[in-house]
Design a protein around this motif. Structure first.
Motif, short mmCIF file in Angstrom:
data_model
loop_
_atom_site.label_atom_id
_atom_site.label_comp_id
_atom_site.label_asym_id
_atom_site.label_seq_id
_atom_site.Cartn_x
_atom_site.Cartn_y
_atom_site.Cartn_z
N ASP A 98 -96.19 23.13 -15.21
CA ASP A 98 -96.51 21.94 -15.99
C ASP A 98 -96.57 22.26 -17.48
N GLY A 99 -97.12 23.42 -17.81
CA GLY A 99 -97.20 23.81 -19.22
C GLY A 99 -95.82 24.13 -19.76
N ALA A 124 -94.17 22.81 -10.60
CA ALA A 124 -95.43 23.11 -9.92
C ALA A 124 -96.55 22.66 -10.84
N ASN A 126 -100.11 22.44 -11.46
CA ASN A 126 -101.43 22.91 -11.02
C ASN A 126 -102.52 22.53 -12.02
N ASN A 128 -103.06 23.17 -14.99
CA ASN A 128 -103.54 24.12 -16.00
C ASN A 128 -102.51 25.20 -16.25
N TYR A 129 -102.81 26.03 -17.25
CA TYR A 129 -102.01 27.22 -17.53
C TYR A 129 -102.59 28.35 -16.71
N GLY A 130 -102.01 28.56 -15.54
CA GLY A 130 -102.57 29.56 -14.64
C GLY A 130 -102.43 30.98 -15.17
MG LIG Z 1 -99.55 25.24 -14.61
#
Ligand SMILES: [Mg+2]
Ligand SMILES: Cc1ncc(C[n+]2csc(CCOP(=O)(O)OP(=O)(O)O)c2C)c(N)n1
Lengths: 276, 384
Positions: A98-99, A124, A126, A128-130
């Motif tokens: 997403d980021g 994907a 999620n 956030n910035y995993g």
């Molecule tokens: Mg992410």
């Protein structure tokens, strides 16, 4: 005792296992869905290229035993554009976060969608910035706590399916990691069609996102997906914002329109013929 | 049968047009760009020319996308190029690192205008020559050429493709805005007289292929996507198989050293300079691009005045021709470096010249150095 080889291991660079993803991460489900789609379709594995950006999900390109390019943060769609136009025979798939796709790479996403170039994008999401340790991003829900929104997120998130359809994508769908069967079917459909195609996969990140937001485990996150999801095919993507009690999933757009590479090569054929 | 791609003959054309013709003659079949003065004509001519030879032109959403796309196109098997000017060149820097790290043959033209920032969009400059070498992060090497005539816009674009393909490296054409936009006579030779190099292909079957295992010359043979090799490419530190090994210092050391050394150790093969009246020269001008043209005129006039002046014109900027500079300036009395910036290549010259004083002659703004001004500098040095 010998261990039988997994029937799908031919799709993987097994020598790179174990993968880097945390236990409970949704990325494994997405990888699994993708290779099952390839397997079901018996796609020519020499004619498919997977391009990813930087992030946890970005490592997927390396795990797939295909031609694959792990590019820079935000740029997989731009690199994929070059690959697709240089060799339109290739099936070009972008799998990224997403980021990567909507913050740093947002510009490439909307323009590739506008061109309707046949790049198949799986995001994907999620929330956030995993990879960098759980910062907020363009899909982080309001009030969510992340390492860069310690007092709660004050930004409005993108509704990715609305964004994709407004930008011109000719196939748009959203599933979650809970909807594996529908996700595989959707990936198969996407691989068989022309034009810019987009699947958002709402995915759990218990380690970097869930645990700061009252969902300690992968199970709790997936229970949210199960509880909140409403399947509504071809509903209005503008009304498909993700909230804590409603995640609209399904196919939103499935349209026909000449693709960029078709128009481009028609132009080339015409120009070249005229000269000789 | 008439060759559609190379129209041999004598033409009157602009530097930017000659660059396009050179690229097509070299086999370029993919261009991605974004409009910017004074490089826009390259994109415009590409848009008109490429489809006629079966090539792909695309105008991207920005310069980051443009360079990213040519990296993708190169890995999909086409010779690819982009062209820009300072602001776009700045945006490309991260991807130049990706191209260097992934050993992607590609050509980047930077038509230099006045900077920093938006600066002087339509005025010429030579202010990006250090950025060409150092712009992206990390240790890496690129090749950069500096044409000083419209003919060289044609010739050196071909050379840039040949070098990019031979060494699997981004090759940059660093051209001042004057050379790009002026019109001159250009001779386009027949196709059979044009030397074209293409990347080495793997000589082993896919199951034996190690995409980043170099040959003796430190350059790995290159498979392309769709050819059945099914290999991985990453900007992460990677081993010979192309697999990410970011936690392995030995792999990092081996990879980064090779990326640099494949250029540094081949520098003598890569580097080209033009030496004019250097044998007995006491005052030596080191110049490149359009400035070298003024310098050439100035040394001739200096000779008429009885001053032993000579010119070392740098055709290759990177790898820097340090041996040529050292040798040419040995035993001279003074070295003058005129350039259209506030002191860039002069630093490299100072590094290469051991005992002789080096004078910088900067110029910023619309006008390049006039022959008369360089002559005055020579006369002043001659009387020191
Ligand atoms: Mg992410
Ligand atoms: C130009 C640049 N800026 C920042 C980073 C650091 N970075 C690496 S991954 C990442 C975010 C990834 O988030 P997302 O795309 O959502 O993928 P996820 O890790 O969540 O799967 C960032 C900011 C980088 N690699 N490059």
């Amino acid at each position: 005792m010998s261990i039988a080889e997994h029937p799908l291991s031919k799709y993987l660079r097994t020598e790179l296992m174990p993968h880097i993803w945390c236990s409970g991460c949704g990325n494994g489900i997405i990888l699994n869905a993708f290779i099952r789609a390839l397997d079901d379709l018996q796609i020519d594995l020499n004619k498919i290229v997977v391009v990813s950006g930087i992030g946890c999900i970005g490592r997927i390109a390396g795990y797939l035993k295909l031609d694959s390019f792990h590019t820079t943060h935000g740029r997989p769609i731009a690199v994929a554009t070059g690959i697709k136009l240089a060799n339109p025979q290739l099936e070009v798939v972008v799998i990224s976060g997403d980021g990567d796709l909507f913050a740093i790479g947002g510009n490439h996403f909307i323009h590739a969608a506008r061109r309707n170039i046949s790049i198949k994008v799986i995001c994907a999401n999620n929330f956030n910035y995993g990879m960098t340790g759980g910062q907020s991003g363009p899909t982080t829900p309001p009030k969510a706590v992340t390492t860069t929104t310690p007092y709660g997120n004050i930004e409005y998130p993108f509704n990715l399916v609305h964004l994709a359809s407004a930008a011109g994508a000719t196939y748009v769908a959203r599933w979650t990691t809970f909807h594996v069967g529908r996700l595989i079917a959707s990936i198969k459909k996407m691989l068989l069609r022309r034009g810019f195609s987009f699947i958002e996969v709402v995915s759990q990140c218990p380690e970097m996102y869930g645990r700061y937001n009252k969902m300690r485990s992968a199970l709790e996150m997936m229970e949210w997906f199960k509880r909140a999801s409403v399947v509504a095919d071809f509903s209005d993507p503008a009304r498909a914002e993700i909230t804590s009690d409603r995640i609209v999933v399904g196919e939103f757009v499935d349209a026909e329109k000449p693709t960029y590479e078709e128009l481009l090569y028609a132009n080339i054929a015409q120009t070249t013929i005229k000269r000789t | 049968m008439k060759d559609e791609t190379i129209s041999a003959g004598i033409y009157f054309m602009s530097g930017n047009m000659a660059c396009v013709e050179g690229a097509i003659a070299a086999g370029c079949r993919f261009f991605a760009g974004y409009p910017i003065s004074p490089a826009t004509e390259i994109a415009e001519h590409m848009a008109a020319r490429l489809p006629k030879v079966g090539g792909v032109f695309i105008q991207m959403e920005d310069e980051i996308a443009a360079l990213s796309a040519i990296i993708g196109a190169s890995y999909a098997g086409l010779k690819a190029m982009t062209a820009t000017s300072g602001p776009g060149f700045s945006l490309m820097q991260e991807s130049i690192g990706l191209a260097a790290m992934t050993e992607t043959p590609c050509v980047i033209v930077d038509v230099m205008r006045g900077g920093p920032s938006t600066g002087q969009p339509t005025f010429p400059g030579q202010q990006d020559v250090m950025q060409a070498k150092w712009g992206s992060h990390g240790d890496y090497e690129i090749i950069a050429l500096a044409p000083s005539s419209v003919q060289e816009m044609f010739d050196l674009t071909i050379e840039a493709f040949n070098l990019a393909e031979t060494y699997r490296v981004p090759a940059l054409l660093m051209v001042d805005g004057i050379t790009a936009r002026m019109w001159e006579r250009v001779v386009i030779p027949p196709a059979e007289e044009i030397k074209v190099n293409s990347r080495k292909k793997p000589r082993v079957p896919p199951d034996k292929y190690m995409p980043f295992l170099p040959d003796e010359d430190m350059v790995p043979p290159m498979a392309c996507f769709g050819e059945g090799y099914r290999f991985h490419v990453t900007g992460l530190t990677h081993d010979e198989l192309g697999y990410p090994r970011a936690e392995d210092s030995a792999v990092q050391m081996r990879l980064v050293k090779r990326l640099c050394d494949k250029i540094r150790r081949n520098a003598e093969k890569i580097v080209r300079v033009d030496e004019v009246m250097l044998e007995d020269a006491e005052i030596i001008i080191v110049a490149y691009g359009i400035v070298a043209r003024a310098a050439l005129n100035a040394i001739k006039r200096a000779r008429e005045l009885g001053i032993k002046a000579g010119l070392l014109r740098l055709i290759t900027l990177w790898p820097f021709p340090e041996k040529n500079v050292a040798k040419a300036t040995e035993g001279s009395k003074a070295v003058i470096v005129p350039e259209m910036n506030y002191g860039q290549i002069v630093r490299e010259v100072e590094r290469a010249v051991k005992t002789v004083p080096v004078y910088h002659f900067p110029k910023l703004g619309e006008e390049p150095h006039m022959p008369k001004e360089i002559l005055e500098a020579i006369v002043r040095c001659g009387s020191l």
